[in-house]
Motif scaffolding. Sequence first.
Motif, mmCIF file in Angstrom:
data_model
loop_
_atom_site.group_PDB
_atom_site.id
_atom_site.type_symbol
_atom_site.label_atom_id
_atom_site.label_comp_id
_atom_site.label_asym_id
_atom_site.label_seq_id
_atom_site.Cartn_x
_atom_site.Cartn_y
_atom_site.Cartn_z
ATOM 1 N N ALA A 101 32.384 17.396 51.804
ATOM 2 C CA ALA A 101 33.288 17.877 52.852
ATOM 3 C C ALA A 101 33.590 19.370 52.668
ATOM 4 O O ALA A 101 33.741 20.096 53.651
ATOM 5 N N ILE A 102 33.650 19.813 51.409
ATOM 6 C CA ILE A 102 33.895 21.238 51.164
ATOM 7 C C ILE A 102 32.587 22.022 51.195
ATOM 8 O O ILE A 102 32.473 23.052 51.861
ATOM 9 N N SER A 103 31.571 21.492 50.493
ATOM 10 C CA SER A 103 30.318 22.245 50.317
ATOM 11 C C SER A 103 29.570 22.460 51.630
ATOM 12 O O SER A 103 28.955 23.496 51.836
ATOM 13 N N GLY A 108 22.827 27.649 53.082
ATOM 14 C CA GLY A 108 21.755 28.264 52.296
ATOM 15 C C GLY A 108 22.052 28.320 50.818
ATOM 16 O O GLY A 108 22.435 27.334 50.204
ATOM 17 N N VAL A 109 21.871 29.519 50.268
ATOM 18 C CA VAL A 109 22.035 29.720 48.839
ATOM 19 C C VAL A 109 23.442 29.346 48.391
ATOM 20 O O VAL A 109 23.648 28.808 47.310
ATOM 21 N N TYR A 110 24.431 29.615 49.243
ATOM 22 C CA TYR A 110 25.804 29.329 48.868
ATOM 23 C C TYR A 110 26.033 27.833 48.718
ATOM 24 O O TYR A 110 26.811 27.395 47.892
ATOM 25 N N PHE A 111 25.330 27.050 49.532
ATOM 26 C CA PHE A 111 25.433 25.601 49.391
ATOM 27 C C PHE A 111 24.871 25.153 48.045
ATOM 28 O O PHE A 111 25.470 24.337 47.335
ATOM 29 N N LEU B 293 34.055 30.828 47.697
ATOM 30 C CA LEU B 293 33.075 30.409 48.696
ATOM 31 C C LEU B 293 33.739 29.788 49.904
ATOM 32 O O LEU B 293 33.256 29.904 51.024
ATOM 33 N N PHE B 294 34.859 29.095 49.654
ATOM 34 C CA PHE B 294 35.516 28.410 50.753
ATOM 35 C C PHE B 294 36.182 29.416 51.692
ATOM 36 O O PHE B 294 36.074 29.307 52.907
ATOM 37 N N TRP B 295 36.865 30.420 51.107
ATOM 38 C CA TRP B 295 37.588 31.361 51.956
ATOM 39 C C TRP B 295 36.784 32.599 52.321
ATOM 40 O O TRP B 295 36.997 33.196 53.348
ATOM 41 N N ARG B 296 35.888 33.018 51.431
ATOM 42 C CA ARG B 296 35.023 34.157 51.744
ATOM 43 C C ARG B 296 33.589 33.780 51.444
ATOM 44 O O ARG B 296 33.055 34.155 50.406
#
Lengths: 321, 305
Positions: A101-103, A108-111, B293-296
């Motif tokens: 739910a958060i991810s 892309g790379v951030y995931f 990552l969540f906020w930025r």
Amino acid sequence: MNRALVFGVLVLAVAFPLAMRSLDQVYYVTMASRFLIYALAATSLNLVLGYGGMISFGHAAFVGAGAYTASVMIVEGLPSAWLAWPLAMAVSGLLALAIGAISLRTRGVYFIMITLAFAQMIYYLTISMKAYGGDEGLTLTQRATVGFGLDLKDDITFYYVVLAILVAAVYLISRLVDARFGRVIQAIRENETRMEAIGYPAFRYKLAAFALAGALGGLAGALLANQNSYVNPGILHWTESGKLMIMVILGGVGQLYGGIIGAIGLLGLEELLANHKIGWLAAIYPNYQQHSLLAVGLALLAVVLYAPQGIAGLFSRRGRK
Amino acid sequence: MSFTLILEQSLNGLQFGLMLFLLAAGLTLVFGIMDMINLAHGSLYMIGAFLAATLVQATGSFTLGVLLAIPAAAVVGMALEITILRTLYARDHLSQVLATFALILIINEVVRMIWGSDMPLSAPEALSGPVQLVPGMPYSAYRLLIIGVGLAVAVLLYFVVTKTRIGMLVRAGASNREMALAMGVNIKRLFTLVFGFGAALCAIAGAMLGPIFAVQVGMGENILILAFVVIVIGGIGSIRGALVGSILVGMVDTMGRAFMPALLREVLTPAFASAAGPAIASILIYVLMAGVLFWRPQGLFPARG
């Protein structure tokens, strides 16, 4: 892959322990159970990675959560598999639901990185569980019980249980990916914006696939803990997530049997190189068994460079995606 | 908690953060410019440490050995780029993960074949003792040297990236690769150069941290994940982000480990606090990363506009 081939492989898998028992080589049955458990874990990852196009670098967390759930149940005196294994699936599934739910808000790379981050958190949490072994891990006094006169302590019985679960899971996934849900997931992988525009809630579909894969990973973890009669935080380390990912890529991303082929391919190669002397390799480098991972690495590199579609891709028709 | 303890831990955090920066700087450039996930970056750190240990032993001088290890590691890095990694730029992230994971296995075993599982490397004799920074607070002279080296490299890197022609090309490549290519930048040579540069920074970090941690096979695997955390927090491709991210991660990690168990003891039972403290401290940086990552989602200092 056609039905006749799949049926043939299945017959071989069923006959395998009987053949090994008559040859007095039950060791190989234990080994095969381990391969099949990893095949299940890799297949569950393939659901998100291959069909969903979500590169999750934290799948070991779900396998580990399932393994710990199943182990804790045994240690706490509730060894029934009918209770412990569904609970392991539920714990891993809910964990995947929360992490997903958060991810899944990132791309892309951030995931890749955020799934890794969550897996690391779970990894350190298991290390801190001093009541259940902490760093040292947890040794199980017995395997789970299933009733019906089956005794999982017997390695051959355990093998058949694992095989049955794997076949059921693969059948489930094969039906699922061809059903509406699977089609939508694959369509989202190809073009998420378009699917959103048509009116599909892409996020919810992806989250559902992520949670389902987590639950199946948890089941694999429960089986793994029972197989080893031992669990430690090492199975949640990031290199384990990497290894599951390697299995999927090696076998074939988004191919139904990719996870199975990859798991058996990678573990089989490791086993072959580490525990069996191969004449021509020994002739080149006598001590090669101490450095067997070198050969595994070279084989993986060769697959990336020369078989981009994975091993399953070598068998399927060219050009088909 | 006394003032000197906090000061000491801040210095430790700064020291760790600066070394993380050396790793993260190379990683963020490779990631940002070439859009390549290089899991083998930690292996270059290990190679650098082993090269330094060997050369220090051979020359008998810590300074000379480390200085020689830096170009040697750069050569190894460039050779790796030209032979294997170059072919991976055009491939998807999955292939890059698989290939560089394979490289970790290969490099680990090759290092084991050449050097064995570990190498001795100790801080130079003259710096092995403590110095008095403020009265009543002895601090390791070698750790001060690490802070000095880290700061010097950071300044040098800042100068190279913002003031020189090659730095301009690197920034151009990081913010828009296609456009840089269209403007006639020799991307191929630039990539090799960046890779060698990243390997050299890895070697500095490996050589400097060698005496504190151990020079052994597999040393790169855990610090690699920390370096990834840093560049994701800082924003992929941004040197400034890597610097801020490194210091942040170094501080949070060190402070968490030092003070978290004590803080927890204030609110929870001692038994639980001593068990959960170290784990929560280890988790802190990942919570930090997930929060960023969540906020930025692009990190604190996104390189692409």
